[in-house]
Write a protein that holds these residues in place. Structure first.
Motif, PDB file in Angstrom:
ATOM      1  N   SER A  81       0.821  -1.211   0.000  1.00  0.00           N
ATOM      2  CA  SER A  81       0.000   0.000   0.000  1.00  0.00           C
ATOM      3  C   SER A  81       0.854   1.260   0.000  1.00  0.00           C
ATOM      4  O   SER A  81       0.390   2.327  -0.414  1.00  0.00           O
ATOM      5  CB  SER A  81      -0.946   0.002   1.206  1.00  0.00           C
ATOM      6  OG  SER A  81      -0.211  -0.026   2.423  1.00  0.00           O
ATOM      7  N   ASP A  82       2.086   1.147   0.447  1.00  0.00           N
ATOM      8  CA  ASP A  82       3.006   2.281   0.503  1.00  0.00           C
ATOM      9  C   ASP A  82       3.746   2.493  -0.818  1.00  0.00           C
ATOM     10  O   ASP A  82       4.362   3.534  -1.035  1.00  0.00           O
ATOM     11  CB  ASP A  82       4.022   2.047   1.639  1.00  0.00           C
ATOM     12  CG  ASP A  82       5.022   3.169   1.800  1.00  0.00           C
ATOM     13  OD1 ASP A  82       4.602   4.339   1.830  1.00  0.00           O
ATOM     14  OD2 ASP A  82       6.231   2.872   1.897  1.00  0.00           O
ATOM     15  N   LEU A  83       3.662   1.514  -1.723  1.00  0.00           N
ATOM     16  CA  LEU A  83       4.504   1.521  -2.923  1.00  0.00           C
ATOM     17  C   LEU A  83       4.238   2.706  -3.824  1.00  0.00           C
ATOM     18  O   LEU A  83       5.175   3.398  -4.258  1.00  0.00           O
ATOM     19  CB  LEU A  83       4.317   0.214  -3.695  1.00  0.00           C
ATOM     20  CG  LEU A  83       5.144   0.057  -4.972  1.00  0.00           C
ATOM     21  CD1 LEU A  83       6.634   0.137  -4.669  1.00  0.00           C
ATOM     22  CD2 LEU A  83       4.820  -1.272  -5.660  1.00  0.00           C
ATOM     23  N   SER A  84       2.986   2.976  -4.148  1.00  0.00           N
ATOM     24  CA  SER A  84       2.697   4.057  -5.092  1.00  0.00           C
ATOM     25  C   SER A  84       3.098   5.405  -4.542  1.00  0.00           C
ATOM     26  O   SER A  84       3.574   6.279  -5.278  1.00  0.00           O
ATOM     27  CB  SER A  84       1.208   4.059  -5.459  1.00  0.00           C
ATOM     28  OG  SER A  84       0.406   4.244  -4.302  1.00  0.00           O
ATOM     29  N   GLN A  85       2.941   5.608  -3.240  1.00  0.00           N
ATOM     30  CA  GLN A  85       3.325   6.880  -2.640  1.00  0.00           C
ATOM     31  C   GLN A  85       4.843   7.036  -2.608  1.00  0.00           C
ATOM     32  O   GLN A  85       5.367   8.125  -2.851  1.00  0.00           O
ATOM     33  CB  GLN A  85       2.765   6.996  -1.221  1.00  0.00           C
ATOM     34  CG  GLN A  85       3.110   8.317  -0.535  1.00  0.00           C
ATOM     35  CD  GLN A  85       2.469   8.439   0.835  1.00  0.00           C
ATOM     36  OE1 GLN A  85       1.698   7.578   1.242  1.00  0.00           O
ATOM     37  NE2 GLN A  85       2.777   9.511   1.540  1.00  0.00           N
TER      38      GLN A  85
ATOM     39  N   ALA B 137       5.144   2.221 -10.448  1.00  0.00           N
ATOM     40  CA  ALA B 137       5.808   1.100  -9.792  1.00  0.00           C
ATOM     41  C   ALA B 137       4.849  -0.028  -9.469  1.00  0.00           C
ATOM     42  O   ALA B 137       5.274  -1.152  -9.202  1.00  0.00           O
ATOM     43  CB  ALA B 137       6.496   1.577  -8.513  1.00  0.00           C
ATOM     44  N   THR B 138       3.540   0.240  -9.498  1.00  0.00           N
ATOM     45  CA  THR B 138       2.565  -0.794  -9.161  1.00  0.00           C
ATOM     46  C   THR B 138       1.991  -1.478 -10.398  1.00  0.00           C
ATOM     47  O   THR B 138       1.150  -2.372 -10.270  1.00  0.00           O
ATOM     48  CB  THR B 138       1.410  -0.194  -8.348  1.00  0.00           C
ATOM     49  OG1 THR B 138       0.717   0.779  -9.153  1.00  0.00           O
ATOM     50  CG2 THR B 138       1.925   0.468  -7.081  1.00  0.00           C
ATOM     51  N   SER B 139       2.441  -1.085 -11.582  1.00  0.00           N
ATOM     52  CA  SER B 139       1.881  -1.633 -12.811  1.00  0.00           C
ATOM     53  C   SER B 139       2.949  -2.377 -13.609  1.00  0.00           C
ATOM     54  O   SER B 139       4.143  -2.281 -13.329  1.00  0.00           O
ATOM     55  CB  SER B 139       1.277  -0.515 -13.672  1.00  0.00           C
ATOM     56  OG  SER B 139       2.285   0.419 -14.047  1.00  0.00           O
ATOM     57  N   GLY B 140       2.495  -3.126 -14.619  1.00  0.00           N
ATOM     58  CA  GLY B 140       3.411  -3.821 -15.502  1.00  0.00           C
ATOM     59  C   GLY B 140       4.147  -4.949 -14.810  1.00  0.00           C
ATOM     60  O   GLY B 140       3.783  -5.396 -13.719  1.00  0.00           O
ATOM     61  N   VAL B 141       5.212  -5.410 -15.462  1.00  0.00           N
ATOM     62  CA  VAL B 141       5.996  -6.521 -14.933  1.00  0.00           C
ATOM     63  C   VAL B 141       6.605  -6.172 -13.582  1.00  0.00           C
ATOM     64  O   VAL B 141       6.550  -6.957 -12.618  1.00  0.00           O
ATOM     65  CB  VAL B 141       7.087  -6.934 -15.934  1.00  0.00           C
ATOM     66  CG1 VAL B 141       8.031  -7.965 -15.306  1.00  0.00           C
ATOM     67  CG2 VAL B 141       6.462  -7.504 -17.199  1.00  0.00           C
ATOM     68  N   THR B 142       7.185  -4.983 -13.478  1.00  0.00           N
ATOM     69  CA  THR B 142       7.812  -4.578 -12.221  1.00  0.00           C
ATOM     70  C   THR B 142       6.802  -4.546 -11.091  1.00  0.00           C
ATOM     71  O   THR B 142       7.067  -5.028  -9.980  1.00  0.00           O
ATOM     72  CB  THR B 142       8.477  -3.201 -12.365  1.00  0.00           C
ATOM     73  OG1 THR B 142       9.531  -3.283 -13.324  1.00  0.00           O
ATOM     74  CG2 THR B 142       9.039  -2.716 -11.036  1.00  0.00           C
ATOM     75  N   GLY B 143       5.626  -4.000 -11.354  1.00  0.00           N
ATOM     76  CA  GLY B 143       4.595  -3.948 -10.331  1.00  0.00           C
ATOM     77  C   GLY B 143       4.170  -5.332  -9.873  1.00  0.00           C
ATOM     78  O   GLY B 143       3.963  -5.573  -8.676  1.00  0.00           O
TER      79      GLY B 143
ATOM     80  N   VAL C 242       5.995  -8.121 -10.019  1.00  0.00           N
ATOM     81  CA  VAL C 242       7.100  -8.706  -9.246  1.00  0.00           C
ATOM     82  C   VAL C 242       7.070  -8.191  -7.818  1.00  0.00           C
ATOM     83  O   VAL C 242       7.230  -8.963  -6.854  1.00  0.00           O
ATOM     84  CB  VAL C 242       8.451  -8.396  -9.919  1.00  0.00           C
ATOM     85  CG1 VAL C 242       9.614  -8.747  -8.988  1.00  0.00           C
ATOM     86  CG2 VAL C 242       8.591  -9.159 -11.227  1.00  0.00           C
ATOM     87  N   LEU C 243       6.852  -6.894  -7.637  1.00  0.00           N
ATOM     88  CA  LEU C 243       6.819  -6.321  -6.295  1.00  0.00           C
ATOM     89  C   LEU C 243       5.578  -6.782  -5.531  1.00  0.00           C
ATOM     90  O   LEU C 243       5.639  -7.018  -4.321  1.00  0.00           O
ATOM     91  CB  LEU C 243       6.867  -4.792  -6.382  1.00  0.00           C
ATOM     92  CG  LEU C 243       8.188  -4.226  -6.914  1.00  0.00           C
ATOM     93  CD1 LEU C 243       8.083  -2.712  -7.114  1.00  0.00           C
ATOM     94  CD2 LEU C 243       9.346  -4.543  -5.969  1.00  0.00           C
ATOM     95  N   ARG C 244       4.464  -6.927  -6.222  1.00  0.00           N
ATOM     96  CA  ARG C 244       3.260  -7.444  -5.555  1.00  0.00           C
ATOM     97  C   ARG C 244       3.526  -8.848  -5.016  1.00  0.00           C
ATOM     98  O   ARG C 244       3.150  -9.179  -3.873  1.00  0.00           O
ATOM     99  CB  ARG C 244       2.080  -7.462  -6.529  1.00  0.00           C
ATOM    100  CG  ARG C 244       0.769  -7.908  -5.871  1.00  0.00           C
ATOM    101  CD  ARG C 244      -0.354  -8.031  -6.887  1.00  0.00           C
ATOM    102  NE  ARG C 244      -0.125  -9.139  -7.809  1.00  0.00           N
ATOM    103  CZ  ARG C 244      -0.386 -10.410  -7.532  1.00  0.00           C
ATOM    104  NH1 ARG C 244      -0.871 -10.765  -6.356  1.00  0.00           N
ATOM    105  NH2 ARG C 244      -0.157 -11.352  -8.431  1.00  0.00           N
ATOM    106  N   GLN C 245       4.171  -9.689  -5.822  1.00  0.00           N
ATOM    107  CA  GLN C 245       4.469 -11.047  -5.373  1.00  0.00           C
ATOM    108  C   GLN C 245       5.435 -11.042  -4.192  1.00  0.00           C
ATOM    109  O   GLN C 245       5.358 -11.908  -3.312  1.00  0.00           O
ATOM    110  CB  GLN C 245       5.029 -11.861  -6.529  1.00  0.00           C
ATOM    111  CG  GLN C 245       4.007 -12.168  -7.615  1.00  0.00           C
ATOM    112  CD  GLN C 245       4.573 -12.989  -8.755  1.00  0.00           C
ATOM    113  OE1 GLN C 245       5.658 -13.561  -8.647  1.00  0.00           O
ATOM    114  NE2 GLN C 245       3.851 -13.055  -9.866  1.00  0.00           N
ATOM    115  N   TYR C 246       6.336 -10.074  -4.156  1.00  0.00           N
ATOM    116  CA  TYR C 246       7.232  -9.957  -3.011  1.00  0.00           C
ATOM    117  C   TYR C 246       6.438  -9.748  -1.724  1.00  0.00           C
ATOM    118  O   TYR C 246       6.634 -10.476  -0.728  1.00  0.00           O
ATOM    119  CB  TYR C 246       8.212  -8.798  -3.223  1.00  0.00           C
ATOM    120  CG  TYR C 246       8.930  -8.364  -1.968  1.00  0.00           C
ATOM    121  CD1 TYR C 246       9.883  -9.190  -1.376  1.00  0.00           C
ATOM    122  CD2 TYR C 246       8.646  -7.144  -1.364  1.00  0.00           C
ATOM    123  CE1 TYR C 246      10.537  -8.801  -0.205  1.00  0.00           C
ATOM    124  CE2 TYR C 246       9.293  -6.745  -0.206  1.00  0.00           C
ATOM    125  CZ  TYR C 246      10.238  -7.571   0.369  1.00  0.00           C
ATOM    126  OH  TYR C 246      10.875  -7.182   1.533  1.00  0.00           O
TER     127      TYR C 246
END
Length: 367
Positions: free
Chosen positions: A50-54, A60-66, A68-72
């Motif tokens: 929830s802190d990622l976009s801010q 950072a919350t979209s696409g492949v990178t997003g 990958v970070l969601r799975q983290y």
């Protein structure tokens, strides 16, 4: 000094300073390295999904990178850092992370975006940094590689012995749940698994035979035979009734038995980082027996706690670890006169009858 030790192991020399007591530090804090555009400069700290976009911008919350970070975060990740390579070299991005001394995991995203040569350069740069900072690099194979090709490209990275012991490679990519979902590298999920296990069990627990959360599935099915041929690549596999599991805990080091497994390397790195903290005030302490005795007692307490928590094998403390420091044991007369302090710790890692040895070196006042 190494020739006088009667236990098999690898001897790590570090220049640092002395301080007590030992304060255990964080063991699983990743640095994700990628081009995040203009969202932020340098390094951003992220505490949750929830802190990622801010912290890093909506992109950072979209696409492949997003993904990958969601799975983290879905797999147990908590605090992490993002290093932005936009407008700078990889080396410059890593330099910008120097001030964050709690980073213990490095994850380069988009590793294969520039092709095999660029992937090799990135792997060597990141793992060299990891080796110099007692950290582990989590790498991945390309989207369309087979298990055997993943093994071949890992070897083609041509990591030296020190680098390969601080790197692990995972394959294949993971398909998120949902219609028309596209595969993404498994490194975010794996980094989350590291964090989850460290929190629940300890850094000494092998990150293998562990469920991957989030409803993901491997983009390729791998057989037992293919897995055997793919070593030292760690595979993510799907098993009936068990779901998707991380199935392997090997580093990319294929020559040194001491550093063959991720959890042994990470345990030794953790001990080294923590014991180095016990040398931070050596410059203001006399280099004499009382100082050595105090340091020995501090290290003994730290390692006894590690053993009692299950991080070291052995039915007795003496069989689980040893601590050595002193003139004629770890230091010569010249070392003492020169203000050099050397502490050696032997660890019976979670592989019976084998010790790995960590040596930390610092400076102190005159004897």
């Amino acid at each position: 000094m190494a020739d006088s030790v009667n236990f098999p192991g690898v001897y790590i020399e570090e220049n640092t300073s002395f301080g007590m007591p030992v304060s255990p530090g964080a063991t699983a804090v990743p640095l994700f390295i990628a081009d995040f555009g203009t969202a932020f400069a340098g390094v951003a700290r992220v505490n949750s999904w929830s802190d990622l976009s801010q912290a890093a911008g909506e992109g950072a919350t979209s696409g492949v990178t997003g993904e990958v970070l969601r799975q983290y975060f879905e797999n147990g990740g908590v605090r992490c850092y993002l290093a932005n390579t936009a407008g700078k070299t990889l080396e410059q991005a890593l330099t910008s992370a120097e001030g964050f001394d709690d980073v213990t995991i490095l994850v380069p995203l988009g590793l294969w975006d520039g092709g095999a040569d660029a992937a090799g350069e990135t792997a060597r740069t990141v793992t060299a940094y990891a080796a110099a900072h007692q950290a582990m690099a989590i790498l991945h194979a390309g989207r369309d590689h087979t298990a055997q090709q993943a093994r071949d490209v890992a070897r083609a990275f041509k990591l030296d012995a020190g680098q390969s012991a601080h790197a692990a490679l995972y394959h294949p990519w993971l398909i998120p749940s949902g219609d028309d979902a596209q595969p993404v590298p498994p490194v975010g999920a794996v980094a989350g698994v590291y964090c989850r296990l460290d929190s629940e069990r300890g850094v000494w627990k092998a990150p293998a035979n562990v469920t991957v959360n989030g409803g993901v599935r491997p983009s390729q099915a791998v057989t037992d035979a293919e897995q055997g041929e793919a070593k030292p690549v760690n595979l993510v596999r799907e098993f009936t009734g068990k779901g998707t599991l991380v199935w392997g805990a090997r580093t990319l080091n294929e020559t040194d038995m001491d550093w063959k497994y991720v959890h042994v390397r990470r345990l030794a790195d953790t001990v080294q980082r923590d014991l180095q903290k016990a040398l931070n005030s050596a410059a203001s302490e006399p280099n004499n027996q009382p100082t050595w005795d105090a340091l020995r007692a501090t290290a003994d307490t730290y390692l006894r706690d590690t053993w009692q928590q299950g991080g070291l094998v052995g039915t007795t403390a003496e069989g689980a670890y040893f601590v050595r420091i002193g003139q004629g044991a770890t230091m010569t007369d010249e070392d003492v006169k020169g203000g050099k302090v050397v502490l050696m710790a032997g660890l019976a890692a979670v592989r019976p009858s084998e010790f790995v040895t960590v040596t930390v070196t610092g400076t102190a006042g005159s004897a």
